[in-house]
Structure formats: structure tokens, C-alpha cells
Design a protein around this motif. Structure first.
Motif, PDB file in Angstrom:
ATOM      1  N   GLY A  57       5.852  -7.853   5.331  1.00 28.48           N
ATOM      2  CA  GLY A  57       5.744  -7.573   3.905  1.00 28.48           C
ATOM      3  C   GLY A  57       4.360  -7.783   3.323  1.00 28.48           C
ATOM      4  O   GLY A  57       3.925  -7.028   2.456  1.00 28.48           O
ATOM      5  N   GLU A  58       3.631  -8.784   3.830  1.00 33.23           N
ATOM      6  CA  GLU A  58       2.319  -9.065   3.251  1.00 33.23           C
ATOM      7  C   GLU A  58       1.278  -7.998   3.568  1.00 33.23           C
ATOM      8  O   GLU A  58       0.221  -7.946   2.953  1.00 33.23           O
ATOM      9  N   LEU A  59       1.560  -7.108   4.519  1.00 36.38           N
ATOM     10  CA  LEU A  59       0.610  -6.042   4.875  1.00 36.38           C
ATOM     11  C   LEU A  59       0.936  -4.692   4.227  1.00 36.38           C
ATOM     12  O   LEU A  59       0.159  -3.752   4.363  1.00 36.38           O
ATOM     13  N   VAL A  60       2.052  -4.596   3.540  1.00 33.98           N
ATOM     14  CA  VAL A  60       2.503  -3.305   3.011  1.00 33.98           C
ATOM     15  C   VAL A  60       1.473  -2.665   2.088  1.00 33.98           C
ATOM     16  O   VAL A  60       1.117  -1.493   2.251  1.00 33.98           O
ATOM     17  N   ALA A  61       0.949  -3.409   1.121  1.00 31.45           N
ATOM     18  CA  ALA A  61      -0.012  -2.840   0.165  1.00 31.45           C
ATOM     19  C   ALA A  61      -1.285  -2.369   0.873  1.00 31.45           C
ATOM     20  O   ALA A  61      -1.790  -1.273   0.596  1.00 31.45           O
ATOM     21  N   ASP A  62      -1.802  -3.166   1.817  1.00 31.80           N
ATOM     22  CA  ASP A  62      -3.003  -2.776   2.553  1.00 31.80           C
ATOM     23  C   ASP A  62      -2.750  -1.531   3.403  1.00 31.80           C
ATOM     24  O   ASP A  62      -3.612  -0.655   3.500  1.00 31.80           O
ATOM     25  N   MET A  63      -1.568  -1.478   4.015  1.00 33.64           N
ATOM     26  CA  MET A  63      -1.242  -0.321   4.854  1.00 33.64           C
ATOM     27  C   MET A  63      -1.113   0.940   4.009  1.00 33.64           C
ATOM     28  O   MET A  63      -1.598   2.000   4.398  1.00 33.64           O
ATOM     29  N   LYS A  64      -0.470   0.838   2.849  1.00 34.37           N
ATOM     30  CA  LYS A  64      -0.340   2.007   1.981  1.00 34.37           C
ATOM     31  C   LYS A  64      -1.703   2.505   1.520  1.00 34.37           C
ATOM     32  O   LYS A  64      -1.944   3.700   1.447  1.00 34.37           O
ATOM     33  N   ALA A  65      -2.613   1.587   1.224  1.00 35.22           N
ATOM     34  CA  ALA A  65      -3.965   1.958   0.790  1.00 35.22           C
ATOM     35  C   ALA A  65      -4.752   2.626   1.915  1.00 35.22           C
ATOM     36  O   ALA A  65      -5.661   3.418   1.657  1.00 35.22           O
ATOM     37  N   LYS A  69      -6.230   7.072   7.075  1.00 37.10           N
ATOM     38  CA  LYS A  69      -7.441   6.551   7.711  1.00 37.10           C
ATOM     39  C   LYS A  69      -7.143   6.106   9.131  1.00 37.10           C
ATOM     40  O   LYS A  69      -5.992   5.907   9.507  1.00 37.10           O
ATOM     41  N   THR A  70      -8.193   5.916   9.906  1.00 38.57           N
ATOM     42  CA  THR A  70      -8.052   5.353  11.238  1.00 38.57           C
ATOM     43  C   THR A  70      -7.987   3.841  11.093  1.00 38.57           C
ATOM     44  O   THR A  70      -8.825   3.238  10.426  1.00 38.57           O
ATOM     45  N   VAL A  71      -6.965   3.245  11.684  1.00 36.35           N
ATOM     46  CA  VAL A  71      -6.758   1.799  11.574  1.00 36.35           C
ATOM     47  C   VAL A  71      -6.611   1.172  12.949  1.00 36.35           C
ATOM     48  O   VAL A  71      -6.243   1.838  13.919  1.00 36.35           O
ATOM     49  N   PRO A  90       2.610  -8.629  14.148  1.00 33.80           N
ATOM     50  CA  PRO A  90       2.960 -10.032  13.903  1.00 33.80           C
ATOM     51  C   PRO A  90       2.593 -10.496  12.494  1.00 33.80           C
ATOM     52  O   PRO A  90       1.598 -10.035  11.921  1.00 33.80           O
ATOM     53  N   LYS A  91       3.382 -11.400  11.940  1.00 37.14           N
ATOM     54  CA  LYS A  91       3.083 -11.973  10.626  1.00 37.14           C
ATOM     55  C   LYS A  91       1.732 -12.671  10.679  1.00 37.14           C
ATOM     56  O   LYS A  91       1.368 -13.256  11.685  1.00 37.14           O
ATOM     57  N   GLY A  92       0.993 -12.572   9.576  1.00 39.94           N
ATOM     58  CA  GLY A  92      -0.322 -13.173   9.500  1.00 39.94           C
ATOM     59  C   GLY A  92      -1.436 -12.316  10.068  1.00 39.94           C
ATOM     60  O   GLY A  92      -2.600 -12.704  10.044  1.00 39.94           O
ATOM     61  N   SER A  93      -1.103 -11.136  10.580  1.00 42.23           N
ATOM     62  CA  SER A  93      -2.097 -10.238  11.145  1.00 42.23           C
ATOM     63  C   SER A  93      -2.903  -9.561  10.063  1.00 42.23           C
ATOM     64  O   SER A  93      -2.469  -9.449   8.916  1.00 42.23           O
ATOM     65  N   ARG A  94      -4.077  -9.065  10.427  1.00 41.81           N
ATOM     66  CA  ARG A  94      -4.955  -8.367   9.501  1.00 41.81           C
ATOM     67  C   ARG A  94      -5.140  -6.924   9.954  1.00 41.81           C
ATOM     68  O   ARG A  94      -5.225  -6.649  11.134  1.00 41.81           O
ATOM     69  N   LEU A  95      -5.201  -6.045   8.977  1.00 34.96           N
ATOM     70  CA  LEU A  95      -5.414  -4.618   9.202  1.00 34.96           C
ATOM     71  C   LEU A  95      -6.907  -4.339   9.164  1.00 34.96           C
ATOM     72  O   LEU A  95      -7.625  -4.887   8.329  1.00 34.96           O
ATOM     73  N   LYS A  96      -7.383  -3.488  10.082  1.00 32.20           N
ATOM     74  CA  LYS A  96      -8.769  -3.058  10.047  1.00 32.20           C
ATOM     75  C   LYS A  96      -8.793  -1.548   9.892  1.00 32.20           C
ATOM     76  O   LYS A  96      -8.424  -0.815  10.814  1.00 32.20           O
TER      77      LYS A  96
END
Length: 101
Positions: A57-65, A69-71, A90-96
Motif C-alpha cells: 500500500g505504501e508504494l501505490v501513489a509512487d507507482m501510479k505517478a 516510465k521505466t522502473v 516486499p514491504k519497505g521497498s523503494r521504487l526507482k
């Protein structure tokens, strides 16, 4: 830190509802479709593959934005049943987000 990463075009982020098997309560999970290239066995070519990945859940907004794009995201996976792999971030992961696709 995850040992495996997936890099590809973030095609779609979506919400999926499903009933809990025991309680019947509606469970909500978010998923992402990431399309990338996988080398063929002989290594002379690649094929395109679409991965359907469960996201926390904590990555949803970043993923939608980052849609379109290439991630690069870390992944985990396990065998839920014979011939069925579950892939997740995994929870706590970061999107690049690296660039426009």
C-alpha cells in the motif's frame, strides 16, 4: 534489500478486490503490470514478458505517478501451488523510476 530486481515499463497499476476465504470479508490488494525483456535460452534474442506484481500500500501513489516510465523494483516470489508463482514487492521497498518508456 532484495536479491532480485525487475526493470521494465510500468504499464498499469490497479486495485483488485477479492473475498477472504474464511470470513467472506472483502480484501483489497494493489497490483502492477511491468513489461520487460527476457533473454531466450540461447541468449541470441529476447522476448517481451508482462509481470503481474502485488505491491504494498505504501508504494501505490509512487507507482501510479510512474506509470508509463521505466522502473526498477525489488521483488520476492514464492510457489503458492504447483506451477503457480506469486511475485510481490516486499514491504519497505523503494521504487526507482529511471526514464520515460
Amino acid at each position: 534489500m532484495s536479491m532480485f530486481n525487475v526493470t521494465g515499463n510500468l504499464v498499469k497499476v490497479y486495485r483488485q478486490e477479492r473475498p477472504d476465504r474464511e470470513t467472506g470479508e472483502i480484501q483489497v490488494e494493489h497490483r502492477a503490470n511491468i513489461m520487460g525483456e527476457i533473454p531466450t535460452r540461447d541468449g541470441k534474442d529476447t522476448r517481451v514478458d508482462l509481470q503481474d506484481i502485488r505491491i504494498p500500500g505504501e508504494l501505490v501513489a509512487d507507482m501510479k505517478a510512474a506509470q508509463g516510465k521505466t522502473v526498477t523494483v525489488p521483488i520476492g516470489f514464492f510457489a503458492a501451488a504447483k506451477n503457480q508463482m506469486v511475485v510481490f514487492i516486499p514491504k519497505g521497498s523503494r521504487l526507482k523510476a529511471t526514464a520515460d518508456a
